[in-house]
Design an enzyme around this catalytic site. Structure first.
Site, short mmCIF file in Angstrom:
data_model
loop_
_atom_site.label_atom_id
_atom_site.label_comp_id
_atom_site.label_asym_id
_atom_site.label_seq_id
_atom_site.Cartn_x
_atom_site.Cartn_y
_atom_site.Cartn_z
N GLY A 1 -5.27 2.76 -7.66
CA GLY A 1 -5.89 3.91 -7.01
C GLY A 1 -6.50 3.55 -5.67
O GLY A 1 -6.67 2.37 -5.33
N ASP A 2 -6.82 4.55 -4.90
CA ASP A 2 -7.53 4.40 -3.62
C ASP A 2 -8.18 5.77 -3.37
O ASP A 2 -8.39 6.54 -4.32
CB ASP A 2 -6.54 4.01 -2.51
CG ASP A 2 -7.23 3.53 -1.23
OD1 ASP A 2 -7.70 2.39 -1.21
OD2 ASP A 2 -7.31 4.31 -0.26
N LYS B 1 0.86 -1.19 0.00
CA LYS B 1 0.00 0.00 0.00
C LYS B 1 0.89 1.24 0.00
O LYS B 1 2.05 1.19 0.45
CB LYS B 1 -0.90 0.02 1.24
CG LYS B 1 -2.18 0.82 1.05
CD LYS B 1 -3.18 0.09 0.18
CE LYS B 1 -4.48 0.88 0.08
NZ LYS B 1 -5.50 0.15 -0.71
N ASN C 1 -16.12 6.24 -5.48
CA ASN C 1 -16.21 5.23 -6.52
C ASN C 1 -16.87 3.94 -6.04
O ASN C 1 -17.79 3.41 -6.66
CB ASN C 1 -14.81 4.93 -7.06
CG ASN C 1 -14.84 4.03 -8.28
OD1 ASN C 1 -15.30 4.45 -9.34
ND2 ASN C 1 -14.36 2.82 -8.13
N SER D 1 -8.11 -5.68 -10.84
CA SER D 1 -6.77 -5.17 -11.15
C SER D 1 -5.88 -6.30 -11.65
O SER D 1 -5.08 -6.13 -12.58
CB SER D 1 -6.14 -4.51 -9.92
OG SER D 1 -6.68 -3.23 -9.69
#
Length: 447
Positions: free
Chosen positions: A167-168, A128, A243, A379
């Site tokens: 992304g996050d 992360k 999202n 992903s």
């Protein structure tokens, strides 16, 4: 504290060494509690110091990110990449740009990512990253300059077979585009080093929908099994409006539900007749606050305390905002109002006390490492398409995603049943994922 004295000793060491890392300690605490029964049964774990190695990241990269705003003023933020465990494959996990980002949050997210990725069945390790940068209110030029400065350091630590960020929170299509573009320039290569890319430059159809869709697929399988029901005619409360929340809401509606409440960090909106989620999506794409919804629909209730969203009566609750947003009081409100299922779309959104209360009251509880694994699973599918220079249709990716979520649910249910508690999907998810990581670490030796 735990059934295993071995785990108790390690946990105390973690507290002593990381006294201020509350989110990380909370994550490890919940994990140890879930796997204690299994650890007691396998003497190889202690003999080979598996847990001691597992809780320490293989690598922590911390760096400064200087950038210039539109007024030519220089700012400096702190960037991170925690490459936690690569026993199952290259590090995989998102990048978060938010003022709350610190090492504790990066470690907790990276630690949980190990087990989430393991459940997908794909060869992915856990990691992360991110920065304490706030994209809100910034111009496209400022975002681009920040992303380029961030990637100017990060690029030397990542690669399509080493570490593949995504992304996050705070990192969407715009940010991924700037990050990927600068990586491409620095490395002089076009590779699948980032996922969540735009469709025009190597992204996958259904990727942006994947976490929200996967959350609803998982919830459906759980509802089918435990309650012999589904989303049809259910009232759903979803925290957040990013999202994950948006696409979970759209999928829930497609499955026959009525989404009655959603939120952002300022507050929540509530309409017992159901919200117009496509309009909420439009508001958020324009980077506006959710209160804007009431300007078009003045009869909709707006409350400027987002934590009170759990007081809204519902059948299904999907926390999709941020960590620890659903506490014990929120869980009590949900139970009092008749909730039958709570499944996590965000990372660690439910406190340990709230989880226990929900389970004690026979509420279906889907833990984040299983319920929101659809994003990283897709992903992985994007990586497969990049590696083979292929492009799959939306339907192909969506079907693969649904099958992965079905397999995840079946795996953790089977594991929970082996430990005589088929309702405890938290234990099932943690033990099932840990078994896979443990076996890989044992096979690879002391590395």
């Amino acid at each position: 504290m735990f059934k295993s004295s071995y785990l108790n000793t390690i946990f105390q060491e973690i507290i002593d060494k990381n006294p201020n890392q509350t989110e990380f300690i909370q994550s490890v605490n919940a994990f140890f509690e879930a796997i204690a029964d299994y650890v007691e049964k396998d003497e190889r774990i202690e003999k080979n110091a598996i847990i001691e190695r597992l809780v320490v990241p293989e690598r922590i990269i911390q760096f400064r990110v200087p950038w210039v705003d539109d007024q030519n003023k220089i700012h400096v933020n702190c960037g991170y990449r925690v490459e936690y465990n690569s026993a199952l494959g290259p590090y995989k996990g998102g990048l978060r740009f938010h003022p709350s980002v610190n090492l504790s949050i990066m470690k907790f997210l990276g630690f949980e990512q190990i087990f989430k990725n393991a459940l997908t069945g794909l060869p992915l390790g856990g990691g992360k990253g991110g920065a304490d940068f706030n994209p809100k209110g910034k111009s496209d030029g400022e975002i681009m300059r920040f992303c380029q400065s961030f990637m100017a350091e990060l690029y030397r630590h990542i690669g399509p077979n080493t570490d593949i960020p995504a992304g996050d929170i705070g990192v969407g299509n715009r940010e991924i585009g700037y990050l990927f573009g600068y990586y491409k320039k620095l490395q002089n290569e076009f590779s699948g080093v980032l996922t969540g890319k735009g469709i025009s430059y190597g992204g996958s159809l259904a990727r942006k929908e994947a976490t929200g869709y996967g959350l609803c697929y998982f919830t459906t399988f759980a509802l089918n099994h435990f309650k012999q029901t589904d989303f049809n005619n259910k009232k759903v409360v979803i925290s957040g409006s990013g999202n994950v929340a948006i696409y979970a809401a759209l999928k829930a509606i497609a499955l026959g539900a009525k989404v009655v409440a959603m939120s952002d960090s300022d507050g929540y909106i509530y309409d017992p007749e159901g919200l117009d989620v496509t309009y909420i999506q439009k508001i958020k794409e324009e980077r506006k606050r959710i209160v804007e919804y009431t300007y078009k629909f003045p009869n909709v209730k707006y409350q400027n305390n987002s934590k009170q969203i759990w007081e809204v009566p519902c059948d299904i609750a999907l926390p999709c905002a941020t960590q620890n947003e659903l506490d014990l009081q929120g869980a009590k409100s949900l139970v009092a109002n008749g909730v039958i299922a709570v499944c996590e779309g965000a990372n660690m959104p439910t406190t340990i006390e709230a989880i226990k209360y929900l389970q004690e009251n026979k509420v279906i509880f889907g833990p984040c490492i299983a319920a929101n694994a659809g994003g990283v699973a897709t992903s992985g599918l994007e990586m497969a398409q990049n590696a083979t220079f292929s492009s799959w249709s939306f339907q192909e990716v969506d079907e693969k995603l649904r099958n992965i979520m079905q397999n995840i649910f079946s795996t953790i249910l089977s594991t929970a049943m082996q430990f005589n508690n088929p309702y405890d999907l938290v234990k099932g998810a943690n033990i099932a994922s840990f078994i896979k990581v443990n076996e890989a670490m044992l096979a690879l030796g002391l590395i």
